[in-house]
Design a protein around this motif. Structure first.
Motif, mmCIF file in Angstrom:
data_model
loop_
_atom_site.group_PDB
_atom_site.id
_atom_site.type_symbol
_atom_site.label_atom_id
_atom_site.label_comp_id
_atom_site.label_asym_id
_atom_site.label_seq_id
_atom_site.Cartn_x
_atom_site.Cartn_y
_atom_site.Cartn_z
ATOM 1 N N GLU A 183 11.123 23.051 10.051
ATOM 2 C CA GLU A 183 11.471 24.396 9.221
ATOM 3 C C GLU A 183 10.612 25.532 10.025
ATOM 4 O OE1 GLU A 183 11.018 26.218 4.897
ATOM 5 O OE2 GLU A 183 10.496 24.065 5.288
ATOM 6 N N LEU A 184 9.216 25.228 10.175
ATOM 7 C CA LEU A 184 8.405 26.144 11.002
ATOM 8 C C LEU A 184 8.943 26.613 12.204
ATOM 9 C CD1 LEU A 184 4.861 24.905 9.829
ATOM 10 C CD2 LEU A 184 6.549 26.245 8.567
ATOM 11 N N GLN A 185 9.476 25.454 13.076
ATOM 12 C CA GLN A 185 10.053 25.894 14.331
ATOM 13 C C GLN A 185 11.165 26.777 13.971
ATOM 14 O OE1 GLN A 185 8.893 24.788 17.397
ATOM 15 N NE2 GLN A 185 10.345 26.522 18.160
ATOM 16 N N TYR A 186 11.776 26.569 13.216
ATOM 17 C CA TYR A 186 13.255 27.606 12.894
ATOM 18 C C TYR A 186 12.658 29.141 12.602
ATOM 19 C CZ TYR A 186 17.485 29.516 10.830
ATOM 20 O OH TYR A 186 18.501 30.136 10.425
ATOM 21 N N GLN A 187 11.435 29.193 11.562
ATOM 22 C CA GLN A 187 10.992 30.249 11.479
ATOM 23 C C GLN A 187 10.571 31.076 12.530
ATOM 24 O OE1 GLN A 187 11.182 31.623 8.284
ATOM 25 N NE2 GLN A 187 12.135 30.015 7.358
ATOM 26 N N VAL A 188 9.867 30.321 13.433
ATOM 27 C CA VAL A 188 9.417 31.177 14.776
ATOM 28 C C VAL A 188 10.687 31.742 15.337
ATOM 29 C CG1 VAL A 188 8.405 30.597 17.018
ATOM 30 C CG2 VAL A 188 7.260 29.619 14.971
ATOM 31 N N ALA A 189 11.700 30.936 15.706
ATOM 32 C CA ALA A 189 12.890 31.377 16.314
ATOM 33 C C ALA A 189 13.515 32.399 15.619
ATOM 34 C CB ALA A 189 13.691 30.350 16.323
ATOM 35 N N ARG A 220 16.354 26.214 20.935
ATOM 36 C CA ARG A 220 16.660 25.164 21.383
ATOM 37 C C ARG A 220 15.594 24.143 21.336
ATOM 38 N NH1 ARG A 220 16.095 26.428 26.805
ATOM 39 N NH2 ARG A 220 17.991 27.906 26.713
ATOM 40 N N LYS A 221 14.110 24.565 21.356
ATOM 41 C CA LYS A 221 13.058 23.661 21.266
ATOM 42 C C LYS A 221 13.138 22.810 19.947
ATOM 43 C CE LYS A 221 9.277 25.488 22.605
ATOM 44 N NZ LYS A 221 7.866 26.223 22.370
ATOM 45 N N LEU A 222 13.581 23.385 18.791
ATOM 46 C CA LEU A 222 13.792 22.644 17.728
ATOM 47 C C LEU A 222 14.886 21.437 17.818
ATOM 48 C CD1 LEU A 222 14.458 24.254 14.090
ATOM 49 C CD2 LEU A 222 15.718 22.440 14.855
ATOM 50 N N ALA A 267 15.466 16.402 16.678
ATOM 51 C CA ALA A 267 16.686 16.023 16.723
ATOM 52 C C ALA A 267 17.653 15.705 15.386
ATOM 53 C CB ALA A 267 17.491 15.077 17.840
ATOM 54 N N SER A 268 16.941 14.967 14.530
ATOM 55 C CA SER A 268 17.545 14.421 13.393
ATOM 56 C C SER A 268 17.264 15.351 12.122
ATOM 57 C CB SER A 268 16.835 13.081 12.951
ATOM 58 O OG SER A 268 15.589 12.885 12.847
ATOM 59 N N SER A 269 16.656 16.685 12.263
ATOM 60 C CA SER A 269 16.550 17.568 11.205
ATOM 61 C C SER A 269 17.500 18.222 10.784
ATOM 62 C CB SER A 269 15.358 18.671 11.764
ATOM 63 O OG SER A 269 15.272 19.582 10.718
ATOM 64 N N THR A 270 17.612 18.598 9.511
ATOM 65 C CA THR A 270 18.575 19.279 8.844
ATOM 66 C C THR A 270 18.674 20.486 9.190
ATOM 67 O OG1 THR A 270 17.218 19.601 6.938
ATOM 68 C CG2 THR A 270 18.607 17.815 6.813
ATOM 69 N N PHE A 271 17.761 21.046 9.982
ATOM 70 C CA PHE A 271 17.770 22.719 10.507
ATOM 71 C C PHE A 271 18.404 22.694 11.960
ATOM 72 C CE2 PHE A 271 14.541 22.836 7.432
ATOM 73 C CZ PHE A 271 14.656 24.054 6.883
ATOM 74 N N VAL A 272 18.938 21.660 12.529
ATOM 75 C CA VAL A 272 19.322 21.601 13.738
ATOM 76 C C VAL A 272 20.663 22.606 13.755
ATOM 77 C CG1 VAL A 272 20.425 20.229 15.742
ATOM 78 C CG2 VAL A 272 18.575 19.315 14.363
ATOM 79 N N ASP A 273 21.761 22.516 13.182
ATOM 80 C CA ASP A 273 22.903 23.195 12.931
ATOM 81 C C ASP A 273 22.415 24.692 12.667
ATOM 82 O OD1 ASP A 273 22.098 22.550 10.494
ATOM 83 O OD2 ASP A 273 23.960 22.988 9.547
#
Length: 305
Positions: free
Chosen positions: A139-145, A162-164, A169-175
């Motif tokens: 989630e934090l990586q997504y917030q950074v993006a 892309r780093k997320l 890879a198994s996170s619900t934030f991938v999509d």
């Protein structure tokens, strides 16, 4: 009588001396429960003052709790953003490895973003938090993006999104990250077809994602921008099945159909007529007599009509 008063005073001093930081922390929590934030701040400050010169592991634990408690009071109870940020930062500086400091970084990032529009500062806090490998890392990586997208730094946004996918890879934030990556690439004009492939990848890998119909709409936009209106309409009609805002999609379809109509030869002729002072187009000559300037009557007489 005087001796009794002095004795009572000494007894009170001794009781006060026996108070511990943990006592003040508990009183602070009780004050919050009783809706008395000012009293809670006093108790947190007393606890912190008692712990200031003690660097033992147990003291550091309690010091972090005291600072976190005071900062939370400023923010959650009193909505004093400036004071809250100041105490959260003090916590980060004094107890950088504590769980409370990790929470403080995440909170400060949000406060900087919302109240100060300091997006770079928010990124710094989240990046530091990610270095601790927190459980909410995806989630934090997504917030950074997202913050890089808000800054208009689409290349860095693409990289962080892309780093997320690579790290979580198994996170619900991938999509979500894949959609954000496609959006960032879409904003870079020469790479729109690459964006379309990313949207298609999202639909293939996550067909049940709520972002799948949005990806299809974006793919249609790219087709329409390239002049492929018929193909865009096909995509948008497909998106209508699951898109949460069908009226928006229908509007795209209507506009694309208008573009198709306005660019067909028949429509172009009708448009030329519309600009010819409202006059209907001239009737085609019936035969060669009319074609060279003869009247309709002469033509009819010449051909026995």
């Amino acid at each position: 009588m005087r001796r009794a008063v002095v004795a009572c005073a000494l007894l009170g001093a001794l009781v006060g001396c026996n108070e511990t930081p943990a006592d003040h922390l508990q009183r602070a929590r009780d004050a919050i429960f009783e809706k008395n934030p000012d009293e809670a701040l006093v108790e947190y400050r007393k606890a912190f003052d008692m712990l200031r010169r003690d660097d033992s592991p147990q003291s550091l634990v309690l010091r972090a709790r005291a600072l976190k408690g005071a900062a939370d009071v400023y923010w959650l109870e009193q909505r004093k953003v400036k004071e809250a940020v100041s105490v959260y930062k003090e916590l980060i500086q004094q107890c950088p490895e504590s769980p409370e400091a990790l929470e403080a970084r995440i909170i400060v990032a949000e406060l900087l973003r919302v109240h100060y529009r300091d997006l770079r500062g928010a990124i710094d806090q989240l990046t530091a938090a990610l270095q601790r490998n927190p459980p909410q890392g995806a989630e934090l990586q997504y917030q950074v993006a997202k913050l890089y997208f808000e800054l208009g730094d689409y290349a860095q946004c693409e990289l962080e999104a892309r780093k997320l996918g690579e790290r979580f890879a198994s996170s619900t934030f991938v999509d979500d990250a894949l959609y954000l990556q496609a959006q960032a690439v879409h904003m870079m004009e020469p790479r729109r077809q690459e964006a379309s492939r990313l949207y298609a990848d999202l639909r293939t890998r996550f067909p049940e994602s709520e972002l799948a119909p949005h990806a299809l709409v974006e793919m249609g936009k790219i087709r329409a921008d390239s002049g492929e209106n018929e193909k865009a309409i096909e995509m948008w009609v497909d998106a209508l099945k699951t898109h949460p805002d069908p009226s928006l999609v229908q509007d795209y379809i209507t506009r694309a159909r208008r573009r198709i109509t306005s660019t067909t030869p028949e429509a172009v002729g009708q448009k030329a007529w519309a600009f010819d002072h409202g006059k209907a187009p001239a009737r085609a000559p019936r035969n060669s007599v009319e074609a060279v300037g003869g009247t309709a009557e002469e033509a009819a007489k010449d051909h026995g009509d």
